[in-house]
Write a protein that holds these residues in place. Structure first.
Motif, PDB file in Angstrom:
ATOM      1  N   GLN A 102      19.718  57.141  59.840  1.00 12.72           N
ATOM      2  CA  GLN A 102      18.924  56.248  58.981  1.00 12.72           C
ATOM      3  C   GLN A 102      18.017  55.349  59.811  1.00 12.72           C
ATOM      4  O   GLN A 102      16.866  55.094  59.441  1.00 12.72           O
ATOM      5  CB  GLN A 102      19.836  55.386  58.108  1.00 12.72           C
ATOM      6  CG  GLN A 102      19.089  54.549  57.069  1.00 12.72           C
ATOM      7  CD  GLN A 102      18.302  55.397  56.091  1.00 12.72           C
ATOM      8  OE1 GLN A 102      18.875  56.253  55.433  1.00 12.72           O
ATOM      9  NE2 GLN A 102      16.993  55.175  56.004  1.00 12.72           N
TER      10      GLN A 102
ATOM     11  N   SER B 234      15.019  57.349  60.836  1.00 18.91           N
ATOM     12  CA  SER B 234      14.133  57.542  59.689  1.00 18.91           C
ATOM     13  C   SER B 234      13.330  56.279  59.403  1.00 18.91           C
ATOM     14  O   SER B 234      12.133  56.350  59.096  1.00 18.91           O
ATOM     15  CB  SER B 234      14.950  57.933  58.455  1.00 18.91           C
ATOM     16  OG  SER B 234      14.102  58.132  57.337  1.00 18.91           O
ATOM     17  N   ASP B 235      13.965  55.128  59.534  1.00 17.14           N
ATOM     18  CA  ASP B 235      13.277  53.865  59.276  1.00 17.14           C
ATOM     19  C   ASP B 235      12.233  53.567  60.358  1.00 17.14           C
ATOM     20  O   ASP B 235      11.150  53.052  60.057  1.00 17.14           O
ATOM     21  CB  ASP B 235      14.297  52.721  59.192  1.00 17.14           C
ATOM     22  CG  ASP B 235      15.179  52.821  57.953  1.00 17.14           C
ATOM     23  OD1 ASP B 235      14.886  53.668  57.079  1.00 17.14           O
ATOM     24  OD2 ASP B 235      16.165  52.062  57.864  1.00 17.14           O
TER      25      ASP B 235
ATOM     26  N   ALA C  42      12.871  50.036  54.216  1.00 18.26           N
ATOM     27  CA  ALA C  42      12.984  50.952  55.356  1.00 18.26           C
ATOM     28  C   ALA C  42      11.939  50.618  56.412  1.00 18.26           C
ATOM     29  O   ALA C  42      12.228  50.625  57.618  1.00 18.26           O
ATOM     30  CB  ALA C  42      12.821  52.399  54.888  1.00 18.26           C
TER      31      ALA C  42
END
Length: 200
Positions: free
Chosen positions: A87, A90-91, A23
């Protein structure tokens, strides 16, 4: 062996915060549009833009979500986040959360006042200690999505406090910062913003 152990501890720390190495690597690859204002590692040189390095993951993700959804208007970031998935955001947050903040320097002139306000608040005006939510070292609180304040640019912090005070910024949880900022004088905002720039 020592480097292997350190690498393992880094991965373990990231995993404990829900941030895998994949991530973080993916997040870094998505930050090309962030560099001009925030620097490659989240420690930009332009004081009107925030340092992102070392911010709690949940706080960063909330701000990215709010900006993308229009809950926190930031003209300089208009449309920049439109292409990113949940996502991706978030990464990106994971990448910046795992960078080290560069600390600035506070002015000696307002150090005493700024420190007193940060550590003890102002009982006369019912202003709580900033440290009660942001921690004694200003590292923030990931579980509550409270930001790190240590090393943040004075100009940026001062603008945000004034925006909370006027209601221009209103994406704080339960209006907490708006309520507090309205009780702060211009002198107090200047002093605590300056103090935070050098807090470590």
């Amino acid at each position: 062996m020592r480097h292997l152990c350190l690498g393992f501890l880094f991965l373990l720390s990231a995993a404990c915060h829900g941030q895998t190495n994949d991530a973080i690597v993916h997040g870094k690859a998505l930050t090309s549009s962030c560099v001009a204002c925030h620097g490659a590692d989240g420690n930009g040189q332009i004081s009107v833009f925030p340092k992102l390095a070392g911010q709690p993951h949940r706080y960063l993700l909330k701000q990215l979500d709010d900006i993308q959804a229009g809950k926190r208007p930031v003209p300089q970031m208009a449309t920049l986040l439109d292409k990113y998935s949940a996502q991706d955001l978030s990464d990106i947050a994971a990448y910046f959360a795992n960078q080290r903040t560069r600390i600035g320097q506070a002015s000696a002139d307002t150090l005493e006042q700024g420190e007193a306000l940060y550590r003890f608040g102002n009982p006369d005006t019912a202003v709580p200690a900033c440290a009660s939510c942001h921690g004694p070292a200003g590292k923030g609180l990931n579980s509550a999505a409270f930001p790190a304040l240590s090393g943040q640019f004075k100009a940026y912090t001062k603008t945000q406090l004034n925006d909370f005070k006027s209601g221009k910024r209103n994406n704080d949880t339960a209006n907490m910062m708006q309520t507090i900022a309205r009780k702060l004088s211009a002198e107090e905002i200047d002093a605590v913003s300056d103090y935070l720039q050098g807090l470590h």
